[in-house]
Design a protein around this motif. Structure first.
Motif, PDB file in Angstrom:
ATOM      1  N   ASP A  70      -9.007  18.425  -5.335  1.00  5.63           N
ATOM      2  CA  ASP A  70      -7.688  18.070  -4.938  1.00  5.63           C
ATOM      3  C   ASP A  70      -7.575  17.300  -3.569  1.00  5.63           C
ATOM      4  O   ASP A  70      -6.632  17.157  -2.887  1.00  5.63           O
ATOM      5  CB  ASP A  70      -6.965  19.435  -4.403  1.00  5.63           C
ATOM      6  N   LEU A  71      -8.689  16.595  -3.105  1.00  7.03           N
ATOM      7  CA  LEU A  71      -8.681  15.515  -2.061  1.00  7.03           C
ATOM      8  C   LEU A  71      -8.328  16.032  -0.955  1.00  7.03           C
ATOM      9  O   LEU A  71      -7.244  15.721  -0.098  1.00  7.03           O
ATOM     10  CB  LEU A  71      -7.900  14.262  -2.468  1.00  7.03           C
ATOM     11  N   PRO A  72      -8.863  16.994  -0.337  1.00  4.20           N
ATOM     12  CA  PRO A  72      -8.574  17.690   1.143  1.00  4.20           C
ATOM     13  C   PRO A  72      -8.782  16.843   2.084  1.00  4.20           C
ATOM     14  O   PRO A  72      -9.716  15.993   2.069  1.00  4.20           O
ATOM     15  CB  PRO A  72      -9.303  18.932   1.183  1.00  4.20           C
ATOM     16  N   LEU A  73      -7.940  16.966   2.953  1.00  2.76           N
ATOM     17  CA  LEU A  73      -8.143  16.094   4.340  1.00  2.76           C
ATOM     18  C   LEU A  73      -9.264  16.754   5.178  1.00  2.76           C
ATOM     19  O   LEU A  73      -9.482  17.824   5.446  1.00  2.76           O
ATOM     20  CB  LEU A  73      -7.156  15.985   5.193  1.00  2.76           C
ATOM     21  N   VAL A  74     -10.084  15.919   5.694  1.00  2.00           N
ATOM     22  CA  VAL A  74     -11.195  16.245   6.725  1.00  2.00           C
ATOM     23  C   VAL A  74     -10.933  15.578   8.031  1.00  2.00           C
ATOM     24  O   VAL A  74     -11.912  16.140   8.776  1.00  2.00           O
ATOM     25  CB  VAL A  74     -12.722  15.870   5.786  1.00  2.00           C
ATOM     26  N   TYR A  75     -10.073  14.574   8.259  1.00  2.00           N
ATOM     27  CA  TYR A  75     -10.081  13.994   9.536  1.00  2.00           C
ATOM     28  C   TYR A  75      -8.917  13.469   9.609  1.00  2.00           C
ATOM     29  O   TYR A  75      -8.153  12.809   8.555  1.00  2.00           O
ATOM     30  CB  TYR A  75     -11.185  13.074   9.670  1.00  2.00           C
ATOM     31  N   VAL A  76      -8.008  13.303  10.735  1.00  4.08           N
ATOM     32  CA  VAL A  76      -7.015  12.614  11.072  1.00  4.08           C
ATOM     33  C   VAL A  76      -6.939  12.383  12.661  1.00  4.08           C
ATOM     34  O   VAL A  76      -7.585  13.056  13.233  1.00  4.08           O
ATOM     35  CB  VAL A  76      -5.532  13.337  10.795  1.00  4.08           C
ATOM     36  N   ASN A  77      -6.437  11.115  12.872  1.00  2.00           N
ATOM     37  CA  ASN A  77      -6.487  10.779  14.311  1.00  2.00           C
ATOM     38  C   ASN A  77      -5.201  11.351  15.046  1.00  2.00           C
ATOM     39  O   ASN A  77      -4.394  11.612  14.530  1.00  2.00           O
ATOM     40  CB  ASN A  77      -6.952   9.126  14.291  1.00  2.00           C
ATOM     41  N   PRO A  78      -5.560  11.050  16.463  1.00  2.00           N
ATOM     42  CA  PRO A  78      -4.174  11.403  17.300  1.00  2.00           C
ATOM     43  C   PRO A  78      -2.877  10.810  16.774  1.00  2.00           C
ATOM     44  O   PRO A  78      -1.781  11.437  16.716  1.00  2.00           O
ATOM     45  CB  PRO A  78      -4.570  11.195  18.556  1.00  2.00           C
ATOM     46  N   ALA A  79      -3.057   9.597  16.179  1.00  2.00           N
ATOM     47  CA  ALA A  79      -1.660   8.982  16.134  1.00  2.00           C
ATOM     48  C   ALA A  79      -1.224   9.507  14.828  1.00  2.00           C
ATOM     49  O   ALA A  79       0.237   9.419  14.867  1.00  2.00           O
ATOM     50  CB  ALA A  79      -1.759   7.410  15.742  1.00  2.00           C
ATOM     51  N   PHE A  80      -1.980  10.068  13.767  1.00  2.00           N
ATOM     52  CA  PHE A  80      -1.306  10.721  12.838  1.00  2.00           C
ATOM     53  C   PHE A  80      -0.750  12.110  13.161  1.00  2.00           C
ATOM     54  O   PHE A  80       0.380  12.441  12.782  1.00  2.00           O
ATOM     55  CB  PHE A  80      -2.517  11.019  11.887  1.00  2.00           C
ATOM     56  N   GLU A  81      -1.376  12.535  14.168  1.00  2.00           N
ATOM     57  CA  GLU A  81      -0.807  13.945  14.795  1.00  2.00           C
ATOM     58  C   GLU A  81       0.651  13.540  15.332  1.00  2.00           C
ATOM     59  O   GLU A  81       1.392  14.517  15.261  1.00  2.00           O
ATOM     60  CB  GLU A  81      -1.666  14.552  15.854  1.00  2.00           C
ATOM     61  N   GLU A  82       0.529  12.503  16.137  1.00  2.00           N
ATOM     62  CA  GLU A  82       2.095  12.398  16.804  1.00  2.00           C
ATOM     63  C   GLU A  82       3.048  11.824  15.777  1.00  2.00           C
ATOM     64  O   GLU A  82       4.307  12.245  15.964  1.00  2.00           O
ATOM     65  CB  GLU A  82       1.813  11.148  17.927  1.00  2.00           C
ATOM     66  N   MET A  83       2.732  11.057  14.920  1.00  2.00           N
ATOM     67  CA  MET A  83       3.581  10.518  13.931  1.00  2.00           C
ATOM     68  C   MET A  83       4.242  11.753  13.107  1.00  2.00           C
ATOM     69  O   MET A  83       5.303  11.715  12.783  1.00  2.00           O
ATOM     70  CB  MET A  83       3.039   9.705  12.968  1.00  2.00           C
ATOM     71  N   THR A  84       3.362  12.758  12.810  1.00  2.00           N
ATOM     72  CA  THR A  84       3.687  13.973  11.780  1.00  2.00           C
ATOM     73  C   THR A  84       4.220  15.151  12.172  1.00  2.00           C
ATOM     74  O   THR A  84       5.048  15.998  11.742  1.00  2.00           O
ATOM     75  CB  THR A  84       2.867  14.247  10.783  1.00  2.00           C
ATOM     76  N   GLY A  85       3.815  15.243  13.632  1.00  2.00           N
ATOM     77  CA  GLY A  85       3.870  16.525  14.510  1.00  2.00           C
ATOM     78  C   GLY A  85       2.742  17.416  14.054  1.00  2.00           C
ATOM     79  O   GLY A  85       3.226  18.782  14.588  1.00  2.00           O
ATOM     80  N   TYR A  86       1.730  17.519  12.907  1.00  2.00           N
ATOM     81  CA  TYR A  86       1.071  18.236  12.610  1.00  2.00           C
ATOM     82  C   TYR A  86      -0.447  18.130  13.374  1.00  2.00           C
ATOM     83  O   TYR A  86      -0.579  16.711  13.669  1.00  2.00           O
ATOM     84  CB  TYR A  86       0.792  18.419  11.145  1.00  2.00           C
TER      85      TYR A  86
END
Length: 506
Positions: free
Chosen positions: A147-163
């Motif tokens: 199911d291709l789980p996420l292992v990393y996201v950068n701060p811009a992803f957090e800011e863009m999505t709110g997660y």
């Protein structure tokens, strides 16, 4: 003691200052200052475990750990067996020359490894800083786990999505789709995953607070040295403004096409309409009963009304190529004629008061577009419960600069606008009409008013029994501005300080 003396002598010959310390109570920060540590096997094992914990935490390379062993001790695991992480072994008895040679060989290998490790660590740190500083969202999903789980996201992803990273780690990124699980662009993503290749798709996603946004996803597979798929990297870019602009441009093209079609139809209707009116005139001059003549008179009156509508339509859609002189009534009358039936169907009565005025020099089609937008918005605000549309025009002067011109007022008795709505009405793509509006009407109107060196003001009330909105548009008689003047005027267009000398009654 002989073993210790051999080690100290070898260290001195290698130009390394030796330090003797107790195995009890040693400090990790002090130990990391040494180039290598020689200790009995059990102590060496403890040091290896201690330094490994700090290396995992990213605290740099550790000193070389060299274990001392003797033939009468239990056999040590070889370097090929798991659990043996010593950098070297000294098996006594050994001569001083043998100890020096062995230490030199161990330290040469360790220093080479340390340099490679440091270079790799600096590169890793640089990559991490780059990932964290990129303004586009970056996500990494594991391809070796179902199911291709996420292992990393950068701060811009957090800011863009709110997660936060903790909230998304271990989840498939499809949660961003919300209930939009059947978007056509998802076929591009599925095809890229199925064939392990790159893909770019624009998806409708949702932030943590439920706000929708358009996400341009660039998907790329990551392979290991043997060519096996290990991860997928996704780069997310918020392209909401671009998508909205494209939708608005398509809508604008549709409206322009409808306008050209309406103008063409009106033009084609004129010729047969003129023939029918002539035939009706001839029929009235023949001998016929009075009842028939009454019918013909009624038909003639309605035909003239149709001809007036077609002529006004042609004037409305006629595009100006240069400034020309026109009267306020020539600007308003075609608009009011076109919206008369719409207003009647919405239960809106129209009150028009036009005072004589000098002609305006303006781009006729552009000013008509502004006035049309104000009238249509006023009727829309009253379409549910009806009301009164008031349209005024009169001569007026501006405080401060002494300019004279015409003041147009378009007022309605609709529901009014809140302070929040009023602060956004001139922004591109802002609309209160849902999918029925483009959000470009007043934005474009402001651009037109700037070019004509005019001003526009609005006041609105939602008070029960006295709700409604009033737009006032001032246009100077010589209204076309140069490009350099537009830049200066744009800063003060919506300024509250540009107050009208006289205000028409609502």
């Amino acid at each position: 003691m002989a073993e210790l003396q051999h080690i100290l002598t070898a260290a001195s010959e290698m130009k390394v200052e030796p330090t003797i310390f107790s195995a009890d109570g040693h400090n990790i920060h002090q130990l990391k200052t040494f180039e290598f540590i020689v200790a009995d096997r059990l102590v060496a094992q403890e040091l290896v475990l201690l330094f490994e914990e700090h290396e995992v935490a990213g605290e740099g390379i550790s000193p070389a750990i060299i274990a001392v062993t003797r033939p009468d001790t239990e056999a040590l695991p070889t370097s090929h067996q798991p659990g043996c992480n010593f950098d070297g072994l000294l098996t006594f008895p050994m001569t001083g020359t043998q100890v020096r040679a062995q230490l030199s060989a161990i330290m040469y290998a360790h220093c080479a490894f340390a340099k490679r490790y440091s270079d790799a660590w600096r590169e890793l740190q640089l990559n991490r800083r780059i990932f964290r500083s990129i303004t586009a969202g970056i996500s990494v999903a594991s391809a070796t786990v179902p199911d291709l789980p996420l292992v990393y996201v950068n701060p811009a992803f957090e800011e863009m999505t709110g997660y936060t990273r903790a909230e998304v780690q271990g989840r498939n990124c499809r949660f961003l789709e919300g209930n939009e699980r059947h978007q056509p662009a998802l076929a591009i993503v599925r095809d890229a995953l199925a064939h392990r290749r790159k893909g770019v798709a624009v998806l409708k996603n949702f932030r943590k607070d439920g706000t929708p946004f358009w996400n341009e996803l660039s998907l790329s597979p990551i392979m290991d040295d043997e060519g096996h798929l290990t991860h997928y990297v996704g780069i997310q870019t918020d392209v909401t403004k671009r998508v909205d602009l494209e939708l608005a441009l398509r809508e604008s093209e549709k409206l322009a096409a409808v306008g050209r079609l309406a103008s063409s139809i009106a033009h084609e209707i004129n010729n047969p309409l003129t023939s029918v009116m002539n035939l009706n005139f001839l029929a009235l001059s023949t001998d016929c009963s009075q009842e028939t003549k009454n019918f013909l008179v009624t038909a003639d009156r309605e035909l003239k009304r149709v001809k007036l509508i077609t002529e006004q339509s042609l004037r409305f859609f006629k595009q100006s190529t240069k400034a020309q002189s026109t009267s306020p009534s020539e600007l308003l009358d075609p608009i009011l004629d076109l919206y008369q039936s719409h207003a009647s169907n919405a239960g809106v009565t129209t009150d028009v008061r036009e005072r004589p005025s000098r002609p305006l020099v303006c781009m006729e089609s552009e000013i008509r577009q502004v006035l049309s937008n104000l009238v249509s918005n006023a009727i829309y605000a009253m379409q549910e419960h009806g009301g009164q549309l008031s349209v005024r025009s009169r001569e007026c002067g501006m405080w401060g600069n002494g300019r004279e011109g015409v003041l147009f007022t378009v007022a309605d008795t609709g529901t009014g606008m809140s302070a929040e709505t009023l602060s956004c009405i001139y922004k591109a793509f802002f609309t209160t009409k849902g999918i029925g509006g483009t959000g470009l009407g007043l934005w474009i109107s402001c651009e037109i008013i700037e070019r004509h060196r005019g001003t526009i003001e609005v006041r609105s009330s939602q008070r029960p029994g006295a709700s409604g909105t009033v737009f006032q548009l001032f246009l100077p008689y010589e209204g076309i501005a140069s490009k350099t003047e537009v830049a200066d005027l744009s800063r003060s267009l919506r300024s509250p300080s540009s107050t009208l000398r006289s205000v028409l009654e609502h």
